[in-house]
Design an enzyme around this catalytic site. Sequence first.
Site, PDB file in Angstrom:
ATOM      1  CB  ALA A 124      -0.869  -0.015   1.251  1.00  0.00           C
ATOM      2  N   GLY A 154       0.474  -5.094   0.616  1.00  0.00           N
ATOM      3  CA  GLY A 154      -0.654  -5.096  -0.313  1.00  0.00           C
ATOM      4  C   GLY A 154      -0.310  -5.751  -1.645  1.00  0.00           C
ATOM      5  CD  GLU A 160      -2.787  -7.623   2.308  1.00  0.00           C
ATOM      6  OE1 GLU A 160      -2.398  -6.460   2.069  1.00  0.00           O
ATOM      7  OE2 GLU A 160      -3.514  -7.910   3.267  1.00  0.00           O
ATOM      8  CD  GLU A 191       1.243  -5.845   5.315  1.00  0.00           C
ATOM      9  OE1 GLU A 191       2.012  -6.800   5.553  1.00  0.00           O
ATOM     10  OE2 GLU A 191       0.527  -5.801   4.302  1.00  0.00           O
TER      11      GLU A 191
HETATM   12  N1  3HC Z   1       4.644   3.422  -0.008  1.00  0.00           N
HETATM   13  C1  3HC Z   1       5.149   4.630  -0.312  1.00  0.00           C
HETATM   14  N2  3HC Z   1       6.445   4.856  -0.586  1.00  0.00           N
HETATM   15  C2  3HC Z   1       7.256   3.794  -0.550  1.00  0.00           C
HETATM   16  C3  3HC Z   1       6.803   2.500  -0.242  1.00  0.00           C
HETATM   17  C4  3HC Z   1       5.426   2.327   0.046  1.00  0.00           C
HETATM   18  N3  3HC Z   1       4.909   1.131   0.335  1.00  0.00           N
HETATM   19  N4  3HC Z   1       7.859   1.655  -0.283  1.00  0.00           N
HETATM   20  C5  3HC Z   1       8.921   2.398  -0.616  1.00  0.00           C
HETATM   21  N5  3HC Z   1       8.570   3.689  -0.778  1.00  0.00           N
HETATM   22  C6  3HC Z   1       9.426   4.808  -1.194  1.00  0.00           C
HETATM   23  C7  3HC Z   1      10.526   5.088  -0.175  1.00  0.00           C
HETATM   24  O1  3HC Z   1      10.075   5.972   0.819  1.00  0.00           O
HETATM   25  C8  3HC Z   1      11.584   5.709  -1.055  1.00  0.00           C
HETATM   26  O2  3HC Z   1      11.210   7.044  -1.289  1.00  0.00           O
HETATM   27  P1  3HC Z   1      12.318   8.205  -1.459  1.00  0.00           P
HETATM   28  O3  3HC Z   1      13.101   7.822  -2.669  1.00  0.00           O
HETATM   29  O4  3HC Z   1      11.503   9.431  -1.602  1.00  0.00           O
HETATM   30  O5  3HC Z   1      13.128   8.174  -0.208  1.00  0.00           O
HETATM   31  C9  3HC Z   1      11.439   4.956  -2.368  1.00  0.00           C
HETATM   32  O6  3HC Z   1      10.130   4.396  -2.342  1.00  0.00           O
HETATM   33  C10 3HC Z   1      12.432   3.833  -2.557  1.00  0.00           C
HETATM   34  O7  3HC Z   1      12.404   3.008  -1.407  1.00  0.00           O
HETATM   35  P2  3HC Z   1      13.725   2.276  -0.877  1.00  0.00           P
HETATM   36  O8  3HC Z   1      14.820   3.262  -0.766  1.00  0.00           O
HETATM   37  O9  3HC Z   1      13.336   1.512   0.327  1.00  0.00           O
HETATM   38  O10 3HC Z   1      14.031   1.316  -2.120  1.00  0.00           O
HETATM   39  P3  3HC Z   1      14.635  -0.146  -2.127  1.00  0.00           P
HETATM   40  O11 3HC Z   1      14.744  -0.510  -3.546  1.00  0.00           O
HETATM   41  O12 3HC Z   1      15.827  -0.230  -1.240  1.00  0.00           O
HETATM   42  O13 3HC Z   1      13.520  -1.084  -1.426  1.00  0.00           O
HETATM   43  C11 3HC Z   1      11.310  -1.929  -1.046  1.00  0.00           C
HETATM   44  C12 3HC Z   1      12.280  -1.252  -2.047  1.00  0.00           C
HETATM   45  C13 3HC Z   1      11.821  -3.338  -0.714  1.00  0.00           C
HETATM   46  C14 3HC Z   1       9.934  -1.992  -1.689  1.00  0.00           C
HETATM   47  C15 3HC Z   1      11.267  -1.112   0.259  1.00  0.00           C
HETATM   48  O14 3HC Z   1      11.022   0.241  -0.073  1.00  0.00           O
HETATM   49  C16 3HC Z   1      10.217  -1.527   1.241  1.00  0.00           C
HETATM   50  O15 3HC Z   1      10.438  -2.422   2.011  1.00  0.00           O
HETATM   51  N6  3HC Z   1       9.062  -0.840   1.229  1.00  0.00           N
HETATM   52  C17 3HC Z   1       7.999  -1.043   2.181  1.00  0.00           C
HETATM   53  C18 3HC Z   1       7.305  -2.353   1.975  1.00  0.00           C
HETATM   54  C19 3HC Z   1       6.162  -2.474   2.927  1.00  0.00           C
HETATM   55  O16 3HC Z   1       6.287  -2.335   4.124  1.00  0.00           O
HETATM   56  N7  3HC Z   1       4.982  -2.740   2.364  1.00  0.00           N
HETATM   57  C20 3HC Z   1       3.798  -2.851   3.163  1.00  0.00           C
HETATM   58  C21 3HC Z   1       3.086  -1.531   3.155  1.00  0.00           C
HETATM   59  S1  3HC Z   1       1.680  -1.507   4.201  1.00  0.00           S
HETATM   60  C22 3HC Z   1       0.509  -2.375   3.311  1.00  0.00           C
HETATM   61  O17 3HC Z   1       0.773  -2.851   2.237  1.00  0.00           O
HETATM   62  C23 3HC Z   1      -0.822  -2.445   3.962  1.00  0.00           C
HETATM   63  C24 3HC Z   1      -1.729  -3.405   3.266  1.00  0.00           C
HETATM   64  O18 3HC Z   1      -1.734  -4.615   3.954  1.00  0.00           O
HETATM   65  C25 3HC Z   1      -3.152  -2.871   3.179  1.00  0.00           C
END
Ligand code: 3HC
Length: 666
Positions: free
Chosen positions: A79, A118, A121, A141
Amino acid sequence: MRAIDSEVKPAAAGTRFSDTVSYRMEHGVLVVTIDNPPVNAASATMRAGLNCAIVHAGITEEVRAVVIIGSGRSFVGGADIREFGQPMAEPTLPQVVELIEASDKPVVAALNGVALGGGCEIALACHYRIASRAARIGLPEVKLGIIPGAGGTQRLPRLTGTLAAAEMIATGRIIDAEEAQSLGIVDKVTDGDLARQAIAAARRLVVTPPRRTGELAVAVGKGADVDALADKVLAKARGQIAPAEAIRLVRLAAEASLADGLAEERATFLMLRDSEQSKALRHVFFAERAAAKVPGIEHVEPRPVATIGVIGAGLMGSGIAVSALNAGYRVICIEQTAERATAGEKRISALLDRAVASGRLDADGRADRLSRLEVTANMNEVATADLVIEAVFDDLTVKTDLFRELGRLVRPDAILATNTSYLDPDAIAEAVPHPERVLGLHFFSPANIMRLVEVVRCDKTTLEVLATGLAVAKKLGKLPVVSGVCEGFIGNRIFSAYRREAEFLVEDGALPQEIDKAMEDFGMAMGPFAVFDLAGLEIAWARRKRQAATRDPAERYVEIADRLCEAGRFGQKSGKGWYVYPDGKRTVDPEVTSLIEGSRAAKGIQPRGIDAGEIVSRLLAAMAAEGDALLAEGIAQRASDIDLVMINGYGFPAHKGGPMFAAGRS
Ligand code: 3HC
């Protein structure tokens, strides 16, 4: 449904469902591509586009099946975390996910890269999942203080059984494609052309009814196994709510209908999304990404580094060497004598052995690392290093002498890093020709485990050298945080302020064990006095003695720690400090209590009872005030960097966001 024949005409290329979702037709298959850089997050336009794609597929006769694929390195990174805290635009992710699962036409997820949160999912709701070998899958998450909110807790157990699902969701562990296949999460892993194979799979699937994950029965793991997992995870979670909720919801998947399970999941997700813990952990997530950003460095290319020299193979040096070996570097480790070199090599091998014993490394990996290692007493060997990190005794003369010698031995463009904790790296840099190639790389012990590295930017350090230090630290798997030069850098400066306030509290009436309990209940890995004892009291004592001559006599000074040291109580190593350690167990010592009472009486202090709330707020305020000073002096770039240092180097609970966040400063 009849199988697709290949005569169906492709639609015009470049057709879009939304800004971030495009499509093309291939042989009757609607290939839906998500293109929402940087990580293809499920933002409002992405959800709208995906929704449109499934509706379009449902009503368009030529479309016989759907493939969803991501562009770039991600399938879907989850998400869009930046949308949390704003009103949720429809369609929501659960609505899109349900639409996908309900589709009568087969929907195939082609996992080209990370499928997280997400993103995972969405994949779980598809009827078939094919992954490239590089794909990474997970529901991380909990690391953001939430639980999956679009069906993850209810669908994953239907593919893997409750135990594996509970483990993955409660820990947030991300797995590779092969493990995902062995757990039943993906149906196929390929090294070949993913899109082509996904299209072929989709074409095959049109003749069979869609296999809907939500309709599968949950394979219930042994109750005792899930209980044992829950105990382990919850002990580690130390006060975090989300992991326990994750396990509760996975258990519910086996007991409730899908609809009831999904409703409970969504309610829990929304409650957690608005919690203080999630706000704090989201702050930490963005803080980690911000920390790498240094003004002016954006377009600076780091220098190539292939060989790292490590001077000193003691506790710190061997940890740094193992870290560098793990990251694929060639490592030359220097010790003073042949005997010490042999001991150093043994220490490094032992660390690798431990990794093998715990299953983190295999025998080939160990052999590969050792083949890239040289431990020697011949200092000349360091001449080929691109970067040298010294980890010798923290004494200015020792370090400047060493740097002078290194200046003669290494290439003029080799980077020199000091691992000093308290000394002035500018003074060390002056010992070498080209001081602009010197910086601090302050590792934390054990250096092969601890994530934090303070990257100290000296007066003359060039941006290129700084960029190289950051890039190497990142390659080591560390979290680098830039600090300017001051005594103790960011972490030890804040820690000194914390120590000072903790001692004031003792003098004012709280006992060490009361303070430790209050801070451990707050979430610190260990209370301050337990940490002082673990680290040893003698270094701080020596520093206080050094500072005695210049200390302002009007400044409040607590002498209790000096009395402890004078009595030979140097902490855990000597068997006693603020506590005693019979059989290694931390125990309150009445002798210390009377020493404290005597010290208060000598100063005429009337002790008063101090409750846990006041203890915590005074210690947090002291840390935040020192953080303000670091910002004002330009030592720290941003408040969130200070939070990261305290979380990753000093056991501050991530779910409280760090001392600056907790004090409302970041
Ligand atoms: N939403 C918004 N921005 C995100 C994001 C997300 N889910 N994931 C990454 N970004 C942004 C980062 O803030 C960063 O922004 P910036 O360049 O402005 O600083 C940019 O994307 C690049 O991120 P990384 O530097 O972390 O890039 P990497 O290539 O090293 O890693 C990744 C990529 C593995 C996808 C890592 O960013 C990550 O782990 N992201 C979060 C994953 C996560 O926790 N997902 C679950 C979200 S909650 C959810 O999905 C709820 C659902 O169940 C309803």
